[in-house]
Design a protein around this motif. Structure first.
Motif, PDB file in Angstrom:
ATOM      1  N   ASN A 127      -0.773 -17.502  -2.812  1.00  0.00           N
ATOM      2  CA  ASN A 127      -0.438 -16.206  -2.216  1.00  0.00           C
ATOM      3  C   ASN A 127      -0.965 -16.138  -0.792  1.00  0.00           C
ATOM      4  O   ASN A 127      -2.127 -16.471  -0.527  1.00  0.00           O
ATOM      5  N   SER A 128      -0.138 -15.702   0.104  1.00  0.00           N
ATOM      6  CA  SER A 128      -0.562 -15.462   1.484  1.00  0.00           C
ATOM      7  C   SER A 128      -1.048 -14.023   1.597  1.00  0.00           C
ATOM      8  O   SER A 128      -0.393 -13.102   1.075  1.00  0.00           O
ATOM      9  N   PRO A 129      -2.176 -13.770   2.273  1.00  0.00           N
ATOM     10  CA  PRO A 129      -2.694 -12.396   2.379  1.00  0.00           C
ATOM     11  C   PRO A 129      -1.751 -11.524   3.196  1.00  0.00           C
ATOM     12  O   PRO A 129      -0.997 -12.022   4.056  1.00  0.00           O
ATOM     13  N   PRO A 130      -1.769 -10.226   2.967  1.00  0.00           N
ATOM     14  CA  PRO A 130      -0.892  -9.327   3.733  1.00  0.00           C
ATOM     15  C   PRO A 130      -1.378  -9.190   5.173  1.00  0.00           C
ATOM     16  O   PRO A 130      -2.490  -9.590   5.518  1.00  0.00           O
ATOM     17  N   ARG A 131      -0.532  -8.614   5.984  1.00  0.00           N
ATOM     18  CA  ARG A 131      -0.862  -8.376   7.388  1.00  0.00           C
ATOM     19  C   ARG A 131      -0.636  -6.900   7.687  1.00  0.00           C
ATOM     20  O   ARG A 131       0.498  -6.405   7.610  1.00  0.00           O
ATOM     21  N   ALA A 132      -1.719  -6.203   8.006  1.00  0.00           N
ATOM     22  CA  ALA A 132      -1.645  -4.756   8.252  1.00  0.00           C
ATOM     23  C   ALA A 132      -1.264  -4.475   9.698  1.00  0.00           C
ATOM     24  O   ALA A 132      -1.722  -5.157  10.623  1.00  0.00           O
ATOM     25  N   GLN A 133      -0.431  -3.465   9.892  1.00  0.00           N
ATOM     26  CA  GLN A 133      -0.040  -2.996  11.224  1.00  0.00           C
ATOM     27  C   GLN A 133      -0.119  -1.480  11.222  1.00  0.00           C
ATOM     28  O   GLN A 133       0.734  -0.804  10.633  1.00  0.00           O
ATOM     29  N   ALA A 134      -1.175  -0.931  11.875  1.00  0.00           N
ATOM     30  CA  ALA A 134      -1.430   0.514  11.839  1.00  0.00           C
ATOM     31  C   ALA A 134      -0.671   1.289  12.901  1.00  0.00           C
ATOM     32  O   ALA A 134      -0.561   2.513  12.805  1.00  0.00           O
ATOM     33  N   ASP A 150       2.446   5.269  11.579  1.00  0.00           N
ATOM     34  CA  ASP A 150       3.341   4.504  10.713  1.00  0.00           C
ATOM     35  C   ASP A 150       2.735   3.134  10.415  1.00  0.00           C
ATOM     36  O   ASP A 150       2.580   2.302  11.316  1.00  0.00           O
ATOM     37  N   GLY A 151       2.401   2.899   9.142  1.00  0.00           N
ATOM     38  CA  GLY A 151       1.890   1.609   8.710  1.00  0.00           C
ATOM     39  C   GLY A 151       2.881   0.852   7.858  1.00  0.00           C
ATOM     40  O   GLY A 151       2.522  -0.155   7.229  1.00  0.00           O
ATOM     41  N   SER A 152       4.125   1.309   7.848  1.00  0.00           N
ATOM     42  CA  SER A 152       5.135   0.685   6.988  1.00  0.00           C
ATOM     43  C   SER A 152       5.562  -0.690   7.484  1.00  0.00           C
ATOM     44  O   SER A 152       6.240  -1.427   6.746  1.00  0.00           O
ATOM     45  N   LYS A 153       5.193  -1.066   8.697  1.00  0.00           N
ATOM     46  CA  LYS A 153       5.544  -2.383   9.216  1.00  0.00           C
ATOM     47  C   LYS A 153       4.568  -3.464   8.755  1.00  0.00           C
ATOM     48  O   LYS A 153       4.722  -4.625   9.152  1.00  0.00           O
ATOM     49  N   SER A 154       3.586  -3.083   7.943  1.00  0.00           N
ATOM     50  CA  SER A 154       2.701  -4.087   7.354  1.00  0.00           C
ATOM     51  C   SER A 154       3.516  -4.983   6.429  1.00  0.00           C
ATOM     52  O   SER A 154       4.423  -4.512   5.728  1.00  0.00           O
ATOM     53  N   ILE A 155       3.200  -6.274   6.403  1.00  0.00           N
ATOM     54  CA  ILE A 155       4.023  -7.238   5.666  1.00  0.00           C
ATOM     55  C   ILE A 155       3.166  -8.043   4.689  1.00  0.00           C
ATOM     56  O   ILE A 155       1.953  -8.183   4.861  1.00  0.00           O
ATOM     57  N   ASP A 156       3.843  -8.592   3.632  1.00  0.00           N
ATOM     58  CA  ASP A 156       3.228  -9.482   2.650  1.00  0.00           C
ATOM     59  C   ASP A 156       4.327 -10.273   1.957  1.00  0.00           C
ATOM     60  O   ASP A 156       5.443  -9.755   1.779  1.00  0.00           O
ATOM     61  N   ASP A 157       4.020 -11.515   1.569  1.00  0.00           N
ATOM     62  CA  ASP A 157       5.036 -12.357   0.948  1.00  0.00           C
ATOM     63  C   ASP A 157       5.460 -11.841  -0.418  1.00  0.00           C
ATOM     64  O   ASP A 157       6.588 -12.088  -0.865  1.00  0.00           O
ATOM     65  N   GLN A 158       4.558 -11.119  -1.108  1.00  0.00           N
ATOM     66  CA  GLN A 158       4.906 -10.565  -2.416  1.00  0.00           C
ATOM     67  C   GLN A 158       5.023  -9.043  -2.397  1.00  0.00           C
ATOM     68  O   GLN A 158       5.267  -8.425  -3.421  1.00  0.00           O
ATOM     69  N   GLY A 159       4.823  -8.467  -1.235  1.00  0.00           N
ATOM     70  CA  GLY A 159       4.959  -7.017  -1.114  1.00  0.00           C
ATOM     71  C   GLY A 159       3.617  -6.304  -1.159  1.00  0.00           C
ATOM     72  O   GLY A 159       2.738  -6.645  -1.956  1.00  0.00           O
ATOM     73  N   VAL A 160       3.464  -5.305  -0.289  1.00  0.00           N
ATOM     74  CA  VAL A 160       2.246  -4.481  -0.263  1.00  0.00           C
ATOM     75  C   VAL A 160       2.342  -3.441  -1.360  1.00  0.00           C
ATOM     76  O   VAL A 160       3.364  -2.760  -1.508  1.00  0.00           O
ATOM     77  N   VAL A 161       1.279  -3.314  -2.145  1.00  0.00           N
ATOM     78  CA  VAL A 161       1.294  -2.362  -3.255  1.00  0.00           C
ATOM     79  C   VAL A 161       0.358  -1.184  -3.020  1.00  0.00           C
ATOM     80  O   VAL A 161       0.424  -0.198  -3.756  1.00  0.00           O
ATOM     81  N   SER A 162      -0.507  -1.242  -2.003  1.00  0.00           N
ATOM     82  CA  SER A 162      -1.474  -0.156  -1.802  1.00  0.00           C
ATOM     83  C   SER A 162      -1.758   0.021  -0.319  1.00  0.00           C
ATOM     84  O   SER A 162      -1.932  -0.964   0.422  1.00  0.00           O
ATOM     85  N   TYR A 163      -1.810   1.304   0.121  1.00  0.00           N
ATOM     86  CA  TYR A 163      -2.156   1.673   1.494  1.00  0.00           C
ATOM     87  C   TYR A 163      -3.329   2.647   1.447  1.00  0.00           C
ATOM     88  O   TYR A 163      -3.372   3.527   0.579  1.00  0.00           O
ATOM     89  N   LEU A 164      -4.240   2.529   2.393  1.00  0.00           N
ATOM     90  CA  LEU A 164      -5.366   3.462   2.478  1.00  0.00           C
ATOM     91  C   LEU A 164      -5.765   3.629   3.939  1.00  0.00           C
ATOM     92  O   LEU A 164      -6.093   2.657   4.623  1.00  0.00           O
ATOM     93  N   TRP A 165      -5.711   4.898   4.423  1.00  0.00           N
ATOM     94  CA  TRP A 165      -6.119   5.239   5.789  1.00  0.00           C
ATOM     95  C   TRP A 165      -7.515   5.856   5.739  1.00  0.00           C
ATOM     96  O   TRP A 165      -7.754   6.785   4.982  1.00  0.00           O
TER      97      TRP A 165
END
Length: 483
Positions: A127-134, A150-165
């Motif tokens: 698994n590749s770790p996700p990449r956050a874009q705040a 907008d943090g929806s541009k954060s990416i992951d190879d298997q999909g982001v399942v959790s966001y926390l600001w």
């Protein structure tokens, strides 16, 4: 019906009452039952993490029908949780990496049963770790106090399942999060104040890998801050209609009585249950220029004092600048609520300017100098009466000392001699052993004064000689003070 032979007779009758009968025989033989066939389904291969999976045994069959299903976990990691184990389709959750074995048992009406086994393999994939874009840096200018990150541009190879600001600890505490958006891809903020905010976004993928990024929001002051006026009216914010607001704006413009002015209402909000705050600024032009709030407030106070109390639609509770613009003489800060200076230690307001002159709050007086001046005035006010009393007494004593009385001492009795003695204990020669013509009450007269007194006596009375005797032969002596 049980096993055996059964005979049934049928009788029929027509309209003429004629009858006929027939007999039938039914033979019940022993049943030939076959056991059911359990089908648990094909084996599965899943990738961790797995939320849940379905175990399908609905393809199991029996010649007389299946009446009972039973699923169980027979081998593998023990963290498995199962639901609907007595039905054809069961649900499995909590699967960990490894091989899991599940067994299905089915039973028919005659109590015959059958079993089948299902294998579920859970493996861990690279698994590749996700990449956050705040969202980076944002600039907001008041009175606009709302923004969406907008943090929806954060990416992951298997999909982001959790966001926390998360707000940075050094950021201003003011500002509200709308509808719990700090747990979603977009963060919605409102009621921001002047300052620099930092929000850290943390994203997590399906395998628990995470990444963080920071967004910055710079809230700049309102360029019209020095011109904002705050008007508080005695009316509920829900009772103020748009038409009434327009009427108030026209009435305020009439009060200002300045050519080419335009009143811009910036905000209307509740001050209390029975009062409303209207924030506005006055713009003149062209060229467009915002008038100073202090000048507008002073002008409105002066004009409202001249008009009737009901000139405006609603009663005015307060008119003041929206922001605290006082400099406080550099020795304090301005309270944004009371619009007055809060002085630093050892400083206080200039009471003369505050209550007699322009009434502007300040921090001009040093407590040290005020205390010294107060003590000095107290000493002067307390010592002045004593000084006046002392001078009056000294002056009276001086007058008494300079007053001189003369009288003939011969031929007077003892009582009159006692009365004519000086009051201040001046010692004189006894009148019984001299023949002085006069006695002086002052013991401080100089010799020169005594000589001048004798010469004056001779001039006024030629019969008196310089040796103190009368020219007709009667002798006398002039009484002078003791030396």
């Amino acid at each position: 019906m049980q096993e055996g032979d059964y005979t049934f007779q049928l009788m029929v009758t027509d309209s003429s009452m004629q009858q006929s009968t027939a007999v039938v025989t039914v033979t019940v033989q022993p049943a030939s039952n076959r056991p059911p066939v359990a089908v648990a389904g094909p084996d599965k291969e899943l990738v961790f993490p797995v939320e849940s999976t379905m175990l399908d045994g609905s393809r199991s069959r029996d010649d007389q029908g299946i009446v009972l299903y039973h699923w169980e976990h027979v081998r593998g990691p023990s963290t498995v949780e199962m639901e609907n184990t007595d039905r054809a389709i069961a649900t499995v959750s909590g699967l960990q990496v490894g091989t899991h074995h599940f067994q299905l048992t089915v039973t028919d009406r005659q109590g015959l049963s059958s079993t089948a086994t299902l294998t579920v393999v859970v493996r861990k994939e690279n698994n590749s770790p996700p990449r956050a874009q705040a969202g980076g840096h944002h600039v907001l200018v008041l009175p606009n106090n709302c923004i969406t990150l907008d943090g929806s541009k954060s990416i992951d190879d298997q999909g982001v399942v959790s966001y926390l600001w998360v707000r940075d600890g050094q950021s201003p505490a003011a500002g509200d999060v709308i509808d719990g958006s700090d747990h979603s891809a977009t963060l919605q903020l409102t009621n921001l104040v002047e300052g620099i905010y930092k929000f850290r976004l943390r994203v997590i993928d399906r395998q628990g890998a995470s990444d963080t990024d920071t967004a910055t929001v710079e809230v700049r002051p309102d360029p019209r801050k020095s011109g904002l006026v705050e008007l508080i009216l005695q009316v509920g914010v829900g009772q103020l209609a748009e038409q009434q607001k327009d009427t108030l704006v026209r009435q305020l413009a009439a009060l200002l009585n300045v050519l080419d002015t335009d009143i811009k209402v910036q905000k209307i909000q509740a001050h209390s249950d029975l009062s409303t705050v209207i924030v506005f600024y006055v713009q003149s032009g062209p060229p467009f220029k915002v008038l100073k709030a202090a000048d507008v407030v002073q002008n409105l106070h002066r004009q409202l004092a001249k008009e009737k109390a009901d000139f405006l639609l609603f009663k005015v509770l307060r008119i003041d600048t929206a922001g605290c613009l006082l400099k406080c003489s550099g020795h304090g800060h301005c309270d944004p609520i009371t619009k007055r200076c809060v002085c630093s230690q050892l400083w206080m307001e200039n009471l003369i300017q505050r209550y007699i002159q322009d009434g502007e709050s300040n921090c001009e007086w040093s407590i040290f100098y005020v205390t010294a001046l107060a003590l000095t005035l107290l000493v002067l006010m307390g010592g002045l009466p004593w000084l006046c009393i002392y001078c009056c007494k000294r002056r009276k004593r001086t007058k008494i000392r300079k007053k001189t009385k003369y009288t003939i001492l011969d031929n007077i009795d003892d009582q009159e001699r006692m009365e004519l003695r000086p009051k201040f204990g001046i010692k004189h020669r006894s009148t019984e052993h001299n023949s002085s013509l006069m006695v002086s009450e002052s013991e401080f007269d100089s010799d020169q004064d005594t000589i001048f007194s004798r010469e004056r006596m001779e001039r006024e009375n030629p019969k008196v000689s310089m040796n103190g005797s009368l020219r007709n032969g009667a002798s006398f002596s002039c009484c002078s003070k003791d030396r």
